[in-house]
Design a protein around this motif. Sequence first.
Motif, short mmCIF file in Angstrom:
data_model
loop_
_atom_site.label_atom_id
_atom_site.label_comp_id
_atom_site.label_asym_id
_atom_site.label_seq_id
_atom_site.Cartn_x
_atom_site.Cartn_y
_atom_site.Cartn_z
N ILE A 29 0.83 -1.21 0.00
CA ILE A 29 0.00 0.00 0.00
C ILE A 29 0.86 1.25 0.00
O ILE A 29 1.98 1.25 0.50
CB ILE A 29 -0.99 0.03 1.19
CG1 ILE A 29 -0.26 0.14 2.52
CG2 ILE A 29 -1.92 -1.15 1.15
CD1 ILE A 29 -1.16 0.51 3.68
N ASN A 30 0.34 2.30 -0.60
CA ASN A 30 0.98 3.62 -0.59
C ASN A 30 0.29 4.55 0.39
O ASN A 30 0.94 5.29 1.11
CB ASN A 30 0.94 4.26 -1.98
CG ASN A 30 1.75 3.50 -2.98
OD1 ASN A 30 2.82 3.02 -2.68
ND2 ASN A 30 1.22 3.36 -4.18
N GLU A 31 -1.03 4.54 0.34
CA GLU A 31 -1.80 5.45 1.17
C GLU A 31 -3.04 4.74 1.69
O GLU A 31 -3.57 3.84 1.06
CB GLU A 31 -2.24 6.68 0.37
CG GLU A 31 -1.08 7.57 -0.06
CD GLU A 31 -1.55 8.81 -0.78
OE1 GLU A 31 -2.53 9.43 -0.31
OE2 GLU A 31 -0.94 9.16 -1.79
N LEU B 288 -10.20 4.20 1.92
CA LEU B 288 -9.68 4.43 0.57
C LEU B 288 -8.22 3.98 0.63
O LEU B 288 -7.44 4.48 1.44
CB LEU B 288 -9.78 5.90 0.20
CG LEU B 288 -9.34 6.27 -1.21
CD1 LEU B 288 -10.28 5.66 -2.24
CD2 LEU B 288 -9.29 7.78 -1.38
N THR C 163 -4.67 3.06 -1.60
CA THR C 163 -3.88 3.12 -2.83
C THR C 163 -2.77 2.09 -2.71
O THR C 163 -2.05 2.08 -1.71
CB THR C 163 -3.27 4.53 -3.02
OG1 THR C 163 -4.32 5.49 -2.99
CG2 THR C 163 -2.54 4.64 -4.34
N VAL D 223 -0.41 1.65 -10.23
CA VAL D 223 -1.10 2.06 -9.01
C VAL D 223 -2.59 1.80 -9.16
O VAL D 223 -3.19 2.13 -10.18
CB VAL D 223 -0.84 3.55 -8.71
CG1 VAL D 223 -1.67 4.03 -7.52
CG2 VAL D 223 0.64 3.80 -8.45
N GLU D 224 -3.18 1.20 -8.14
CA GLU D 224 -4.62 0.94 -8.13
C GLU D 224 -5.22 1.56 -6.88
O GLU D 224 -4.56 1.66 -5.84
CB GLU D 224 -4.90 -0.57 -8.14
CG GLU D 224 -4.37 -1.29 -9.35
CD GLU D 224 -5.06 -0.93 -10.66
OE1 GLU D 224 -6.15 -0.29 -10.62
OE2 GLU D 224 -4.53 -1.28 -11.72
N ILE D 225 -6.47 1.98 -6.98
CA ILE D 225 -7.17 2.59 -5.86
C ILE D 225 -8.41 1.75 -5.55
O ILE D 225 -9.16 1.36 -6.47
CB ILE D 225 -7.55 4.05 -6.16
CG1 ILE D 225 -6.29 4.86 -6.44
CG2 ILE D 225 -8.33 4.66 -5.00
CD1 ILE D 225 -6.53 6.28 -6.89
N TYR D 226 -8.62 1.50 -4.27
CA TYR D 226 -9.73 0.66 -3.83
C TYR D 226 -10.52 1.36 -2.73
O TYR D 226 -9.97 2.13 -1.95
CB TYR D 226 -9.21 -0.65 -3.22
CG TYR D 226 -8.51 -1.56 -4.19
CD1 TYR D 226 -9.20 -2.56 -4.84
CD2 TYR D 226 -7.15 -1.42 -4.43
CE1 TYR D 226 -8.55 -3.42 -5.72
CE2 TYR D 226 -6.50 -2.26 -5.31
CZ TYR D 226 -7.20 -3.26 -5.95
OH TYR D 226 -6.55 -4.09 -6.82
N LYS E 133 -12.50 -2.06 -6.62
CA LYS E 133 -11.42 -1.41 -7.38
C LYS E 133 -12.02 -0.27 -8.18
O LYS E 133 -13.00 -0.46 -8.93
CB LYS E 133 -10.77 -2.44 -8.31
CG LYS E 133 -9.57 -1.93 -9.06
CD LYS E 133 -8.97 -3.08 -9.87
CE LYS E 133 -7.80 -2.65 -10.66
NZ LYS E 133 -7.24 -3.78 -11.43
N ILE F 83 -9.71 4.16 -12.61
CA ILE F 83 -9.03 5.46 -12.66
C ILE F 83 -8.44 5.75 -14.04
O ILE F 83 -7.64 6.67 -14.21
CB ILE F 83 -7.94 5.56 -11.57
CG1 ILE F 83 -6.90 4.45 -11.71
CG2 ILE F 83 -8.55 5.56 -10.18
CD1 ILE F 83 -5.71 4.59 -10.80
#
Length: 136
Positions: A95-97, A107, A109, A116-119, A130, A133
């Motif tokens: 994870i990044n964020e 949320l 990232t 990079v994927e955002i969930y 998912k 984006i």
Amino acid sequence: MLHLYSGNYIERNTVNLLFVSESGTKLKLFENDRLITDIQSARFNKDNSYILNKNLYSVVSQDSNSDGFLNKKDQVDLYVSDYNGQNLKLIFENINELETIGDNKLLVTADELSGVEIYIYHVISEKKIKLDISIE
């Protein structure tokens, strides 16, 4: 209300957690030590925040950048457990964020092979959504 920690001591060199019940039963969170870089403890009321029915842990398990240290520069994975440390589960890798955006809603990232994927993650139902984006 159970508070896992107060203050900022979790920011440095925390490699595991020990949960102790009122009866004295002990539960070590991880079988093998790893670096816990952040904790969001369960919150069961809305005191200036969202409700969170589980604990969240940002964890470094391995020296992914081969610099000889476990730190926030390595791959960080996201785990969840019940408020008492039981039912620990890996929910995201790399994870990044992480941000709490509603009651029991996150949320996240994450870096994946595709980029990079955002969930959106629903803590109670354990459902991952998912987000698309793409610019198309």
